[in-house]
Design a protein around this motif. Sequence first.
Motif, short mmCIF file in Angstrom:
data_model
loop_
_atom_site.label_atom_id
_atom_site.label_comp_id
_atom_site.label_asym_id
_atom_site.label_seq_id
_atom_site.Cartn_x
_atom_site.Cartn_y
_atom_site.Cartn_z
N VAL A 35 -31.44 85.93 -58.70
CA VAL A 35 -31.21 84.89 -57.78
C VAL A 35 -29.76 84.70 -57.49
O VAL A 35 -29.46 84.68 -56.33
N THR A 36 -28.94 84.57 -58.40
CA THR A 36 -27.51 84.10 -57.97
C THR A 36 -26.76 85.68 -57.63
O THR A 36 -25.94 85.69 -56.73
N ALA A 37 -27.38 86.68 -58.06
CA ALA A 37 -26.88 87.95 -57.76
C ALA A 37 -27.07 88.30 -56.22
O ALA A 37 -26.11 88.49 -55.58
N ALA A 38 -28.27 87.86 -55.74
CA ALA A 38 -28.67 87.97 -54.44
C ALA A 38 -27.71 87.08 -53.60
O ALA A 38 -27.33 87.52 -52.41
N ARG A 39 -27.36 85.83 -53.95
CA ARG A 39 -26.70 85.06 -53.48
C ARG A 39 -25.01 85.75 -53.00
O ARG A 39 -24.33 85.47 -52.11
N PHE A 40 -24.66 86.24 -54.08
CA PHE A 40 -23.13 86.84 -53.94
C PHE A 40 -23.21 88.13 -53.11
O PHE A 40 -22.47 88.22 -52.45
N LEU A 41 -24.33 88.82 -53.32
CA LEU A 41 -24.30 90.05 -52.51
C LEU A 41 -24.56 89.77 -51.20
O LEU A 41 -24.10 90.37 -50.24
N ASP A 42 -25.28 88.56 -50.83
CA ASP A 42 -25.50 88.39 -49.49
C ASP A 42 -24.17 87.61 -48.92
O ASP A 42 -23.95 87.98 -47.72
N ARG A 43 -23.26 87.02 -49.60
CA ARG A 43 -22.06 86.71 -49.12
C ARG A 43 -21.26 87.94 -48.75
O ARG A 43 -20.40 87.93 -47.90
N ALA A 44 -21.25 88.85 -49.87
CA ALA A 44 -20.49 90.10 -49.49
C ALA A 44 -20.83 90.70 -48.33
O ALA A 44 -19.88 91.26 -47.69
N ALA A 45 -21.98 90.68 -48.10
CA ALA A 45 -22.58 91.65 -46.80
C ALA A 45 -22.32 90.98 -45.30
O ALA A 45 -22.18 91.28 -44.52
N TYR A 46 -21.90 89.62 -45.56
CA TYR A 46 -21.97 88.93 -44.40
C TYR A 46 -20.52 89.00 -43.53
O TYR A 46 -19.56 89.32 -44.39
#
Length: 684
Positions: free
Chosen positions: A393-404
Amino acid sequence: MRRLIVFALCIGAFAVALLAFRSVIANRTDPQAARAALQRSQAYLAASNASAARSQAFQAVKADPQLGEAHLALARAALALDDGVAAEASLRRALDTGVNASRTHALMAHAVLLQGDPRRALTEANKALAGNDPADRLYALRVRTRAYTAGGNLAAAQQSALTATRLAPQSADAWAELGRFRFNAGDIAGAIAASAKAVDLDRGNTDALVLRGELVRTQYGLVAALPWFEAALKRDPYRHSTLIQYAATLGDAGRTTDMLAATRRAMEVRPRSLQAMYLQAVLAARAQNFDLASDLLERAGTGVSQLPGGLLLGGSIDIAERRYERAIEKLRGLVSLQPMNITARRLLATALLQSDASKNGIDVLRPVVARGDADAYALTLAGRGYERIGDRVTAARFLDRAAYPAQRGSTWFSADDALPQLSAAVSKAAPDAPDATIPLLRGLIDRGERDAALVRARDIARRNSGAPAAHLLVGDTLMLLGRPGDAVAPYKDAASIRFDGPTMLRLVEALDRSDQRQQASTTLALFLSQNPTDLTALRLSASWQAAAGDFDAAIDSLEAVRLRIGNRDAALLAQLALAYAGAGEPARAVQYAEAAYVIAPNNPAVAGATGWTLAQSGDSDGGIELLKKAVGMAPRHPVLRWQLAQAYAQASRTGDARAEALTALNLPGFTDRGAAEALLAKLK
């Protein structure tokens, strides 16, 4: 046979006699030649050519080893070249020849200080100050300035430097010493004034020219500093310390061939020059020759490899060579020395993740990814770290920020401590210590005491007007308060003293956010003119060039970055794709976009760039599909909406084009309103 033996003995006797005669001639003193060489040495030293002065002093000593003045001249030249061991040896020989000890105290103070003994240096300097020779007293005051600085007694060091300028107000050496002290103490503005005074008094003083070069490099930039180092090298072409400064500046300015030549000249003077080896290691690492870089850094020894620059370079090389444990050891030491060094934290986290120490890697990255302007690489590292420990869950949050495709505004490193603890930290450190003061100001603002925070920051700047960090503190406080227009003035004050990358970025952001885009662009262009290889400035410049429609210039800037960092940065490749598309080169644009998409297919900026370039190359259907994917991942990004609207319009899908254009117009941050309104009018 008897005749042959007699003849051979005669030849041998003649050879022995000849050798004896040559030995006598070689060891015979020549007082007249010694005096002439001594005069030449003194003239060269007066002309700030210490290398030539030392050579002539050697000739004088060789011609008459009992000439005490020659040994003194050799010591003075060695001191000018920062060779304390050789200087002390020459002084002791001078004493052995009968030179009065009172004439050696100031010189001996300098010699032992160069060998790392400030306490003994002060003892010798005080002996010189007790004498009656004004030149020795002036010299002793300069040595005391350095010795007190080395011992941490800045107040006494400043007093000695100021006393020297009062004792000899026309001495370029005294003013250069004051400038060097102020530079080391962080009073950049005061150092600039003192160095300018020294150069005005003696435009051939090598120490003053080198100091001026260092300060111009800080105040204006790399390119502006080069003429000052070149002027110093015209006076003394083989002064090692000047060659090192010159080589480092050339390298940072992108002139690698000239940098290599300067390091080789430095190694002609000192074949085992540690600084030259380090600079050559940097060059080798930039050329991806890691074996050579590692060998050179190892040859430079622990004195260089344990400095911050050496630790960073060594850690980078170890990561490139997959020596992760060695990299961790070096980079941990660097982060402990420089906890706010984001590059070091990223590299350390990379090594830790490769060593299956994901939790430790996450801890190292935490202060970096907590920032609103955290870079995609750091965010991706954090995401991968959380994946490895099972926190998807936390991983997805950071990867989403990286992709934005956009970042939030920057913030400071801050502490979670309460105000009493933060205030105690400031009191314990120093009233003006930035590391403790910044979290305290942040705490005051978070608690609603904005006026108190601003008053505190301005008070620090008032007491430290010559320190750029103090002015940056005021600007940072104003930016945190949402007053970018007011932050421009303190940022300009800081930039007038030290125009480096962080200061430039702050000033550009404040100007841009206060609707002074032209000034922001001028500031960025000025910085790049002096620092043509700065990667952050090049990428920012490329973004603005593309936004202004100057796609050819944007391509030049981005290709310069790609040449330095390679082809694995998806965001860079996406920027290049858009620039080539804007320049009317769709085939090249698609090539870069597809390469970016292979690396980061789930990055909306990359997907958007690929979709846009496909649409511009004639593949409307493929372009629309990828643009829809990008909008689905970043639905509130106005540029992606606007690109999709244009792609729909090109495909004659009028309704879809109108819907996307209207959505883009209603999103905050959309800047292409005129074109969108024109498209809507055309689609009616």
